[in-house]
Write an enzyme that holds these catalytic residues in place. Structure first.
Site, PDB file in Angstrom:
ATOM      1  N   GLU A 437       0.679  -0.838  -0.301  1.00  0.00           N
ATOM      2  CA  GLU A 437       0.130  -0.367   0.063  1.00  0.00           C
ATOM      3  C   GLU A 437       0.693   0.956  -0.122  1.00  0.00           C
ATOM      4  O   GLU A 437       1.719   1.275   0.798  1.00  0.00           O
ATOM      5  CB  GLU A 437      -0.808   0.081   1.243  1.00  0.00           C
ATOM      6  CG  GLU A 437      -1.702   1.622   1.963  1.00  0.00           C
ATOM      7  CD  GLU A 437      -1.979   1.118   2.628  1.00  0.00           C
ATOM      8  OE1 GLU A 437      -2.300   0.818   3.611  1.00  0.00           O
ATOM      9  OE2 GLU A 437      -2.967   2.079   2.885  1.00  0.00           O
ATOM     10  N   ASP A 510      -1.101  -0.735   5.591  1.00  0.00           N
ATOM     11  CA  ASP A 510      -1.457  -0.364   7.020  1.00  0.00           C
ATOM     12  C   ASP A 510      -1.858  -0.919   8.410  1.00  0.00           C
ATOM     13  O   ASP A 510      -3.120  -1.846   7.494  1.00  0.00           O
ATOM     14  CB  ASP A 510      -1.195   1.313   6.955  1.00  0.00           C
ATOM     15  CG  ASP A 510      -0.343   2.062   6.556  1.00  0.00           C
ATOM     16  OD1 ASP A 510       0.851   1.280   6.572  1.00  0.00           O
ATOM     17  OD2 ASP A 510      -0.860   3.036   5.914  1.00  0.00           O
ATOM     18  N   ASP A 512      -4.533   0.438   9.756  1.00  0.00           N
ATOM     19  CA  ASP A 512      -5.093   1.251  10.286  1.00  0.00           C
ATOM     20  C   ASP A 512      -6.764   0.848   8.885  1.00  0.00           C
ATOM     21  O   ASP A 512      -6.469  -0.181   8.544  1.00  0.00           O
ATOM     22  CB  ASP A 512      -5.211   2.336   9.999  1.00  0.00           C
ATOM     23  CG  ASP A 512      -4.301   3.179   8.273  1.00  0.00           C
ATOM     24  OD1 ASP A 512      -4.417   1.985   7.160  1.00  0.00           O
ATOM     25  OD2 ASP A 512      -3.919   4.179   7.682  1.00  0.00           O
ATOM     26  N   ASP A 514      -7.743   2.445   6.377  1.00  0.00           N
ATOM     27  CA  ASP A 514      -7.231   2.289   4.686  1.00  0.00           C
ATOM     28  C   ASP A 514      -7.113   1.212   4.694  1.00  0.00           C
ATOM     29  O   ASP A 514      -6.607   0.317   3.683  1.00  0.00           O
ATOM     30  CB  ASP A 514      -6.697   3.849   4.749  1.00  0.00           C
ATOM     31  CG  ASP A 514      -7.389   4.431   4.098  1.00  0.00           C
ATOM     32  OD1 ASP A 514      -9.137   4.708   4.418  1.00  0.00           O
ATOM     33  OD2 ASP A 514      -6.784   6.177   4.327  1.00  0.00           O
TER      34      ASP A 514
END
Ligand code: TSJ
Length: 646
Positions: A437, A510, A512, A514
């Site tokens: 990513e 990540d 998180d 996203d």
């Protein structure tokens, strides 16, 4: 008009001997299926009485001695004397085999369903059979049994002629029979088989209460189940869709009659991708479909396309949607009643009557037009059309993607497009493809990797982060196309894992939201188009650390919040320095190698599909709009799959 009876009105009535001689001809098999068929034959007759609105309760009991009792609260089988056969009607029903059908309907007084087809077959194949009829204030009984006649053992013989055994204040028919264990391979009934079928019959015959009693463990230990559905097949659809998410509240129900064919249909769409159409003719499941299903499907496609056009959901330039588009996520129950049914197909469960198609099609078109017309094509209609338009997009995108993958495979494509940093090694078993990513993390990964066996494909954040998460957009994505050509396997039906160039495909995103979204999109892509890649254990999630702990020159990476307290302890407790990684991009190439890419130190989570249903659930949650559910699912499954960490 006076009716006359003569010899030609009475069809050839074969003896019950024929049934015992060749049971397979009458009940299909003498295995468990044939055994259960005995119950269905008797229950059918009670259902007929219910269908004519003369009865609303049927009780089926599996008795301790191995016999079965079927009881209804209908009018009671007529007991008067048949004008030609000179026997009571109930005796005729149980002792005469109606070759090729039933009594001549026009001449026989009880044309409303007293065919009793099957009752004599059941009698012939039983050790004994008792029938109690309550009507006209009286209770009558007749008994049949296997009996020696001369030197021959004959089935279904009258051993107690019809007689009055008392008074009665109600009406109904009660039949008890004991299957002959010299005929059947097994005489043990399955509670599961019986109760399932009774439940199905209850759905198919709205308002009729069907009670199942398994009294085989003794009266006090009986299992009693009662089925009654006032909504009929509409309730059936609701029942099937329990646990799925319907895209509109109430199933749509419609019915009609054409050319003497009675038609009832209930439908409801869910957010799933599978189609489940269940069809029945005269309460018999037609698992192989047939003409009635064909009529329903073409009617549905036609009426929805027409309405979509009238409504402006389809513009002049737009092509019609396909039937499969309208059936994505569709649950439907279709029940028709007609005469002279013909079955075809491998298992004789496919309706062959050509006249059923136009009838069902016409009723579907006119009733759905009425249904939506009345409601002015409201919310339900737009949910259906939106779903179908989505399905059409996916269909088109996957066609294009397949074409693309095919082309790519035919062309020399190892020198890859775009941003892929390939590895130098040609030992595919060792090779790893990191899908990373973000450009900056991608840059670090390229510098940090071992280029002999690790290839890096950076994903630009933007196109995937946009809330466009339908698979068609995913497939249009350049990086996805690069993944497809990099792996070399083709997709969908063409997938061939022999050509897989990277035996570990590692998604690195990540920790998180996203990142979760990107994992979801990629997992969905692999699930939909390269399922075997997951099944064969080639897909992994890389696990970057969440924290770096430091104290007096010592340092430790921590991969989850759960591990944090322990890690703090290990490093020597307070005071300590802590760095929280917000993303992969914050790590320099060395750190990324050390923590996430070096096979000696890293943790990888293998993506598994525990079972197909679970996978569907995962995909619908991951692809769905419920962000909280999605996050929760990912977190739970990360834990759940701990045993897959290598
Ligand atoms: F046929 C059978 F023996 F298998 C059987 C028939 C078994 C069971 C459990 C129930 C029945 C059955 C038959 N229940 N209700 C009836 N009804 C009639 O046969 C009947 C009664 C009255 C009249 C009438 O015109 O008065 C007509 C019929 C067909």
């Amino acid at each position: 008009m006076t009716k006359t009876y003569n010899a030609k009105d009475i069809q050839v009535l074969e003896g019950l001997d024929a049934v015992r001689l060749r049971p397979g001809m009458y009940i299909g098999t003498t295995g468990p299926k044939g055994l259960h068929h005995l119950i269905w034959e008797i229950v059918d007759n009670a259902i007929d009485e219910a269908a004519n609105k003369f009865c609303n309760r049927i009780i089926v009991t599996l008795n301790k001695d191995g016999s079965v009792t079927v009881e209804d609260n209908g009018r009671g089988i007529p007991v008067d004397i048949h004008p030609v056969l000179k026997k009571s009607a109930v005796e005729v029903v149980y002792t005469e085999l109606h070759a090729g059908g039933k009594f001549n309907n026009e001449n026989y007084a009880y044309s409303g369903g007293l065919h009793g087809v099957g009752a004599s077959v059941v009698n012939a194949l039983s050790k004994w059979c008792n029938v109690v009829v309550q009507r006209d204030g009286k209770k009558y009984e007749i008994k049949f049994a296997l009996q020696k006649v001369g030197a021959k053992l004959k089935g279904g013989q009258v051993v107690q002629p019809l007689k009055e055994i008392g008074k009665s204040t109600t009406t109904g028919t009660t039949v008890t029979f004991l299957p002959d264990d010299s005929i059947f391979e097994t005489v043990e009934f399955s509670a599961d088989t019986v109760s399932k079928r009774l439940k199905e019959l209850a759905f198919l015959n709205k308002g009729v209460e069907i009670v199942f009693v398994d009294a085989r463990q003794g009266e006090n230990a009986s299992i009693v189940k009662s089925y009654k559905y006032d909504g009929g097949i509409k309730d059936f659809v609701k029942y099937i869709n329990e646990g799925k998410t319907a895209i509109y509240e109430e199933p749509i129900f419609f019915e009609g009659e054409q050319d003497n064919i009675k038609i009832e249909i209930a439908i409801q769409h869910t957010d799933s991708y599978t189609e489940s159409v269940f069809s029945f003719v005269n309460n018999i499941p037609t698992t192989e479909g047939g003409t009635h299903e064909v009529g329903f499907k073409s009617g549905l496609t036609r009426v929805l396309n027409d309405l979509a056009r009238k409504n402006g959901d389809l513009k002049e330039k737009d092509q019609n949607l396909m039937g499969e588009d309208f059936r994505e996520g569709l649950t439907a129950v279709l029940s028709i009643k007609m005469k002279n049914i013909q079955f075809e197909g491998q298992t004789k469960t496919k309706l062959g009557n050509p006249e059923a198609k136009p009838a069902v099609e016409a009723v579907t078109v006119s009733e759905l037009n009425k249904y939506f017309g009345l409601r002015g094509t409201g919310k339900t209609f737009s949910s259906i059309i939106d779903k179908a338009i989505g399905a059409a997009k996916v269909r088109e995108a996957s066609r294009k993607a397949k074409e693309y993958a095919r082309q790519k495979n035919s062309v020399e494509n190892y020198t890859l497009v775009g941003k892929l940093a390939a590895c130098s090694g040609k030992n595919y078993q060792n090779n790893e493809l990191f899908i990373v990513e973000g450009d900056s993390a991608g840059g670090s990964a390229k510098q940090g990797r071992d280029r002999h066996f690790q290839a890096i494909l950076p994903l630009r954040g933007k196109p995937l982060n946009a809330e466009k998460k339908r698979i068609d957009q995913v497939l249009a994505n350049e990086e996805i196309k690069t993944i497809i050509s990099a792996l070399g396997t083709g997709i969908g039906d063409d997938l061939n894992l022999d050509n897989l160039r990277y035996h570990k495909v590692i998604i690195l995103a990540d920790a998180d939201q996203d990142g979760a979204h990107i994992r979801a999109i990629l997992a969905t892509f692999f699930y939909r188009y390269m399922k075997e890649l997951i099944n064969q254990g080639h897909l992994y999630i890389g696990m970057p650390p969440l924290y770096l702990l430091k104290k007096r020159g010592k340092q430790e990476y921590v991969y989850s919040d759960a591990e944090l307290p322990e890690a703090i302890e290990r490093i020597g407790g307070k005071p300590y320095e802590i760095q929280r990684y917000k993303g992969l991009g914050e790590m320099n190439p060395e750190q990324l190698w050390e923590t996430t890419m070096d096979p000696a130190n890293r943790s990888l989570m293998r993506v598994t599909l525990e079972d197909a249903a679970e996978a569907e659930k995962m995909i619908s949650i991951l692809m769905g709009d419920d962000i909280e559910a999605r996050k929760k699912y990912i977190v739970e499954n990360a834990d759940f799959n701990k045993n897959n960490i290598e």
